[in-house]
Enzyme design. Sequence first.
Site, PDB file in Angstrom:
ATOM      1  N   ASP A   1      42.189  23.272  -6.570  1.00  0.00           N
ATOM      2  CA  ASP A   1      42.697  23.860  -5.309  1.00  0.00           C
ATOM      3  C   ASP A   1      43.063  22.865  -4.189  1.00  0.00           C
ATOM      4  O   ASP A   1      42.331  21.901  -3.963  1.00  0.00           O
ATOM      5  CB  ASP A   1      41.625  24.752  -4.667  1.00  0.00           C
ATOM      6  CG  ASP A   1      40.933  25.669  -5.627  1.00  0.00           C
ATOM      7  OD1 ASP A   1      41.311  25.717  -6.799  1.00  0.00           O
ATOM      8  OD2 ASP A   1      39.985  26.340  -5.190  1.00  0.00           O
TER       9      ASP A   1
ATOM     10  N   GLU B   1      38.802  34.819  -4.423  1.00  0.00           N
ATOM     11  CA  GLU B   1      38.607  33.413  -4.100  1.00  0.00           C
ATOM     12  C   GLU B   1      39.620  32.989  -3.027  1.00  0.00           C
ATOM     13  O   GLU B   1      40.638  33.646  -2.810  1.00  0.00           O
ATOM     14  CB  GLU B   1      38.798  32.535  -5.356  1.00  0.00           C
ATOM     15  CG  GLU B   1      37.804  32.854  -6.463  1.00  0.00           C
ATOM     16  CD  GLU B   1      37.855  31.883  -7.650  1.00  0.00           C
ATOM     17  OE1 GLU B   1      36.783  31.476  -8.102  1.00  0.00           O
ATOM     18  OE2 GLU B   1      38.951  31.547  -8.117  1.00  0.00           O
TER      19      GLU B   1
END
Length: 526
Positions: free
Chosen positions: A57, A240
């Site tokens: 990420d 998330e």
Amino acid sequence: MGRINTIFICLILVLGMNSCKEGRTPKAEELPQEVNRYVEPYRPQFHYSPPEKWMNDPNGLVYHEGVYHLFYQYYPGGIVWGPMHWGHAVSKDLVYWEHRPVALYPDENGYIFSGSAVVDHQNSSGLGTADKPPLVAVFTYHNTDLEKAGQTDFQTQGIAYSLDNGQSWIKYHDNPVIPNTEGYKDFRDPKVFWHEESGKWIMVLVAGDHAQLYGSADLKSWEYLSSFGKEQGAHGGVWECPDLFPLKVDDQGQEKWVMIISINPGAPNGGSGTQYFIGDFDGTTFSSGQEDARWIDWGTDNYAGVTYNDVPTGERIFIGWMSNWDYANETPTEAWRSAMTLPRKLRLKQNAGVYTLANYPLTDLGTIFKSEIRKDLTIPAGGSESLDFDHFSQSQIRFRTSGRDFGLAFTNEQGDTLRMRMEGKPGRFVLDRRASGKTDFDPDFAGDPQVMPLTALQDGAVGFRLLMDWSSVEIFIDEGSYAMTSQVFPNGHYTQLLLENAGAEPLLLEDLDVSRAETIWDYTPE
Ligand code: FRU
């Protein structure tokens, strides 16, 4: 090294000699390994990827003192996911990137999972001074000792600060700043921003199947405010990487708030994907009447994306991770793994009371594209046209058309084919990577063709824009009203594009432009 790899490297070297940039990204000798990076097979040439090792990420996206920071989930010890650090890169223009040393290391509280960064302009935290506002990173600690001991409170939120614009970091002495008192197994990914109207910092994080909001005056002590989303949107997997920000509708006066939520699994084409909600935020609660799931990107490979804080132009700029947890650890690269999407500008559109979020690469990326083929192209009903270009694998392709029944097939000498189809009825765009190159590294990769419903595409000419960068393709229809991002691993460069008109009328592709993309990396060809 196999023959195919050799062909790849030769092609890259030829390109490198033509297009090396002076003084932008680091010299090869500054990179962490003796070998010249950025010439390997599949290495993106105009997307960010780390010099080596595993990345996932984007984290801590913030602009400060002339630079855009890109922190990212990083494992310096291997090319599969492992103990998480924050890697770091910076850019002046969101096109060229410079690598920086690892910013945050795991400590006794755990691995450093995803999160955000803010400039504490008023030094509300007291961690800097009035003259030197601190950069404050807010992240999740993931404590594997507690996890192994069977506890459920192993994820907590911590902070760290930097007084030299992100070069060095000091962990706050009293971490964690938000303990996990409810014992949520999934309690993570804080995104923080300053909310002027209520005069406080707001944090959005995820707790399993919903988002939670917290407020703070000083970034150190946080108060729970509200929750959102248990009954709304997609819930095929855990939530998330949330984000929350205001946007002007159609760039005009009306303002709405957007919440972004990544979800894994449960995406429309399998595995990981990113949904969004449009609503309102009053300083305490985010509310939205939206029940359905709306997706930022319909492709398999745009995950965990979030937006920049403090962009000087006021634009909302998004970067996602170009992979999917279904197969992220298996993709066929050797020195490094994964790249980011291009930075994309978000726009909120309204049509008959329905709000949608468009995302589109920043236009000034134009500096790296050199036009090679330019024409209006008409293909008779049922006919086809083929274009030869040795660099489709690293290119931008643009055209406008009112045609709705046509196909694009990219092929190479190795016999690989990447297919795309625009299907007017029932109105969808389909990407089929089953024969696109290497696909057998994971059974989920080839999968079914990826489908993007074009439910509200207007009639008439709309723009198509494709960006191909060795191991990825990003497709934007109607200035990003529809976006699809997908990884591909061809056995050699795609060198031919077959355009097929499946409709009953001639197909006109207006202003067709095929551009070669230059590399953003400065390396010395061997
Ligand atoms: C999303 C994610 C986050 C987490 C991070 C760990 O891809 O699972 O929720 O913080 O990756 O690397």
